[in-house]
Design a protein around this motif. Structure first.
Motif, PDB file in Angstrom:
ATOM      1  N   THR A   2       0.795  -1.210   0.000  1.00 20.90           N
ATOM      2  CA  THR A   2       0.000   0.000   0.000  1.00 20.90           C
ATOM      3  C   THR A   2       0.832   1.266   0.000  1.00 20.90           C
ATOM      4  OG1 THR A   2      -1.691  -1.176   1.219  1.00 20.90           O
ATOM      5  CG2 THR A   2      -1.845   1.197   1.200  1.00 20.90           C
ATOM      6  N   TYR A   3       1.868   1.330   0.783  1.00 20.96           N
ATOM      7  CA  TYR A   3       2.643   2.561   0.906  1.00 20.96           C
ATOM      8  C   TYR A   3       3.842   2.531  -0.034  1.00 20.96           C
ATOM      9  CZ  TYR A   3      -0.296   3.276   4.907  1.00 20.96           C
ATOM     10  OH  TYR A   3      -1.387   3.428   5.710  1.00 20.96           O
ATOM     11  N   THR A   4       3.839   3.431  -0.982  1.00 25.44           N
ATOM     12  CA  THR A   4       4.884   3.465  -1.995  1.00 25.44           C
ATOM     13  C   THR A   4       6.255   3.675  -1.371  1.00 25.44           C
ATOM     14  OG1 THR A   4       3.287   4.381  -3.534  1.00 25.44           O
ATOM     15  CG2 THR A   4       5.588   4.558  -4.150  1.00 25.44           C
ATOM     16  N   ALA A   9      11.569   1.646  -0.210  1.00 23.55           N
ATOM     17  CA  ALA A   9      12.653   1.446   0.754  1.00 23.55           C
ATOM     18  C   ALA A   9      13.047  -0.032   0.837  1.00 23.55           C
ATOM     19  CB  ALA A   9      12.236   1.961   2.128  1.00 23.55           C
ATOM     20  N   LEU A  10      12.055  -0.910   0.771  1.00 18.44           N
ATOM     21  CA  LEU A  10      12.344  -2.337   0.863  1.00 18.44           C
ATOM     22  C   LEU A  10      13.125  -2.859  -0.341  1.00 18.44           C
ATOM     23  CD1 LEU A  10       8.982  -3.620   2.363  1.00 18.44           C
ATOM     24  CD2 LEU A  10      11.213  -3.548   3.503  1.00 18.44           C
ATOM     25  N   THR A  11      13.020  -2.188  -1.472  1.00 17.09           N
ATOM     26  CA  THR A  11      13.768  -2.620  -2.658  1.00 17.09           C
ATOM     27  C   THR A  11      15.241  -2.267  -2.552  1.00 17.09           C
ATOM     28  OG1 THR A  11      13.498  -0.573  -3.921  1.00 17.09           O
ATOM     29  CG2 THR A  11      11.776  -2.259  -4.161  1.00 17.09           C
ATOM     30  N   ARG A  12      15.547  -1.248  -1.747  1.00 19.43           N
ATOM     31  CA  ARG A  12      16.920  -0.755  -1.581  1.00 19.43           C
ATOM     32  C   ARG A  12      17.528  -0.270  -2.899  1.00 19.43           C
ATOM     33  NH1 ARG A  12      19.221  -2.294   3.602  1.00 19.43           N
ATOM     34  NH2 ARG A  12      17.714  -3.575   4.671  1.00 19.43           N
ATOM     35  N   LEU A  13      16.659   0.140  -3.829  1.00 19.28           N
ATOM     36  CA  LEU A  13      17.155   0.702  -5.084  1.00 19.28           C
ATOM     37  C   LEU A  13      17.694   2.109  -4.843  1.00 19.28           C
ATOM     38  CD1 LEU A  13      14.309  -0.328  -7.553  1.00 19.28           C
ATOM     39  CD2 LEU A  13      16.654  -1.186  -7.534  1.00 19.28           C
ATOM     40  N   THR A  14      18.796   2.431  -5.448  1.00 18.97           N
ATOM     41  CA  THR A  14      19.359   3.768  -5.333  1.00 18.97           C
ATOM     42  C   THR A  14      18.716   4.668  -6.385  1.00 18.97           C
ATOM     43  OG1 THR A  14      21.124   3.372  -6.925  1.00 18.97           O
ATOM     44  CG2 THR A  14      21.573   2.789  -4.618  1.00 18.97           C
ATOM     45  N   PRO A  15      18.825   5.987  -6.225  1.00 17.22           N
ATOM     46  CA  PRO A  15      18.307   6.885  -7.260  1.00 17.22           C
ATOM     47  C   PRO A  15      18.912   6.586  -8.631  1.00 17.22           C
ATOM     48  CG  PRO A  15      18.699   8.127  -5.264  1.00 17.22           C
ATOM     49  CD  PRO A  15      19.251   6.744  -5.031  1.00 17.22           C
ATOM     50  N   GLU A  21      16.384   2.297 -14.600  1.00 19.91           N
ATOM     51  CA  GLU A  21      15.257   1.382 -14.801  1.00 19.91           C
ATOM     52  C   GLU A  21      13.951   2.179 -14.810  1.00 19.91           C
ATOM     53  OE1 GLU A  21      15.174  -2.008 -12.170  1.00 19.91           O
ATOM     54  OE2 GLU A  21      17.328  -1.834 -11.858  1.00 19.91           O
ATOM     55  N   PRO A  22      13.670   2.918 -15.880  1.00 18.43           N
ATOM     56  CA  PRO A  22      12.475   3.764 -15.898  1.00 18.43           C
ATOM     57  C   PRO A  22      11.168   2.995 -15.729  1.00 18.43           C
ATOM     58  CG  PRO A  22      13.541   3.745 -18.056  1.00 18.43           C
ATOM     59  CD  PRO A  22      14.432   3.020 -17.111  1.00 18.43           C
ATOM     60  N   THR A  23      11.123   1.736 -16.141  1.00 18.86           N
ATOM     61  CA  THR A  23       9.901   0.948 -15.964  1.00 18.86           C
ATOM     62  C   THR A  23       9.617   0.737 -14.481  1.00 18.86           C
ATOM     63  OG1 THR A  23      10.198  -0.146 -18.078  1.00 18.86           O
ATOM     64  CG2 THR A  23       8.747  -1.223 -16.510  1.00 18.86           C
ATOM     65  N   GLY A  26       8.633   4.031 -12.915  1.00 17.18           N
ATOM     66  CA  GLY A  26       7.271   4.376 -13.317  1.00 17.18           C
ATOM     67  C   GLY A  26       6.222   3.649 -12.504  1.00 17.18           C
ATOM     68  N   ARG A  27       6.492   2.419 -12.139  1.00 16.60           N
ATOM     69  CA  ARG A  27       5.538   1.664 -11.314  1.00 16.60           C
ATOM     70  C   ARG A  27       5.376   2.299  -9.937  1.00 16.60           C
ATOM     71  NH1 ARG A  27       8.038  -3.649 -13.577  1.00 16.60           N
ATOM     72  NH2 ARG A  27       6.668  -3.976 -15.357  1.00 16.60           N
ATOM     73  N   PHE A  28       6.481   2.784  -9.378  1.00 12.26           N
ATOM     74  CA  PHE A  28       6.395   3.441  -8.070  1.00 12.26           C
ATOM     75  C   PHE A  28       5.654   4.771  -8.177  1.00 12.26           C
ATOM     76  CE2 PHE A  28      10.060   0.629  -7.211  1.00 12.26           C
ATOM     77  CZ  PHE A  28       9.564   0.003  -6.078  1.00 12.26           C
ATOM     78  N   VAL A  29       5.927   5.524  -9.233  1.00  9.55           N
ATOM     79  CA  VAL A  29       5.237   6.805  -9.436  1.00  9.55           C
ATOM     80  C   VAL A  29       3.743   6.546  -9.628  1.00  9.55           C
ATOM     81  CG1 VAL A  29       4.962   8.774 -10.986  1.00  9.55           C
ATOM     82  CG2 VAL A  29       7.252   8.006 -10.336  1.00  9.55           C
ATOM     83  N   GLU A  30       3.402   5.579 -10.457  1.00 14.37           N
ATOM     84  CA  GLU A  30       1.992   5.247 -10.689  1.00 14.37           C
ATOM     85  C   GLU A  30       1.302   4.847  -9.391  1.00 14.37           C
ATOM     86  OE1 GLU A  30      -0.596   1.821 -12.952  1.00 14.37           O
ATOM     87  OE2 GLU A  30       1.357   2.340 -13.774  1.00 14.37           O
ATOM     88  N   SER A  31       1.953   4.042  -8.592  1.00 15.25           N
ATOM     89  CA  SER A  31       1.388   3.621  -7.314  1.00 15.25           C
ATOM     90  C   SER A  31       1.128   4.827  -6.412  1.00 15.25           C
ATOM     91  CB  SER A  31       2.346   2.647  -6.619  1.00 15.25           C
ATOM     92  OG  SER A  31       1.880   2.306  -5.349  1.00 15.25           O
ATOM     93  N   PHE A  32       2.093   5.737  -6.339  1.00  9.12           N
ATOM     94  CA  PHE A  32       1.945   6.932  -5.505  1.00  9.12           C
ATOM     95  C   PHE A  32       0.782   7.797  -5.989  1.00  9.12           C
ATOM     96  CE2 PHE A  32       2.834  11.408  -4.686  1.00  9.12           C
ATOM     97  CZ  PHE A  32       2.820  11.394  -3.301  1.00  9.12           C
ATOM     98  N   VAL A  33       0.715   8.024  -7.294  1.00  7.41           N
ATOM     99  CA  VAL A  33      -0.353   8.870  -7.845  1.00  7.41           C
ATOM    100  C   VAL A  33      -1.721   8.253  -7.562  1.00  7.41           C
ATOM    101  CG1 VAL A  33      -1.362   9.745  -9.999  1.00  7.41           C
ATOM    102  CG2 VAL A  33       1.098   9.965  -9.580  1.00  7.41           C
TER     103      VAL A  33
END
Length: 77
Positions: A2-4, A9-15, A21-23, A26-33
């Motif tokens: 539920t919380y983007t 944070a759990l993915t530990r992906l860096t900026p 990885e724009p795909t 984009g999934r995180f942005v879509e989830s937030f929106v």
């Protein structure tokens, strides 16, 4: 999830990794929106939907029913 922010944070992906990885980004942005739109749709007894053409060539990630007609510059809620 539920919380983007928590999911991200759990993915530990860096900026840098998200930029590469724009795909995924984009999934995180879509989830937030969608998280931001859902309460607005609920406030007018609306429904949030995802629409895709039959061929899958085009899609719209957030469509409300009934359509929200809000004057520019207004704040709902």
């Amino acid at each position: 999830m539920t919380y983007t922010a928590t999911a991200l944070a759990l993915t530990r992906l860096t900026p840098a990794e998200l930029r590469a990885e724009p795909t995924s980004a984009g999934r995180f942005v879509e989830s937030f929106v969608l998280q931001q739109l859902r309460p607005q749709a609920d406030a007018v007894s609306g429904e949030l939907m995802h629409v895709r053409t039959g061929s899958g060539e085009h899609e719209v990630d957030a469509v409300t029913r009934p359509l929200l007609a809000v004057p520019l510059g207004s704040v709902m809620g």
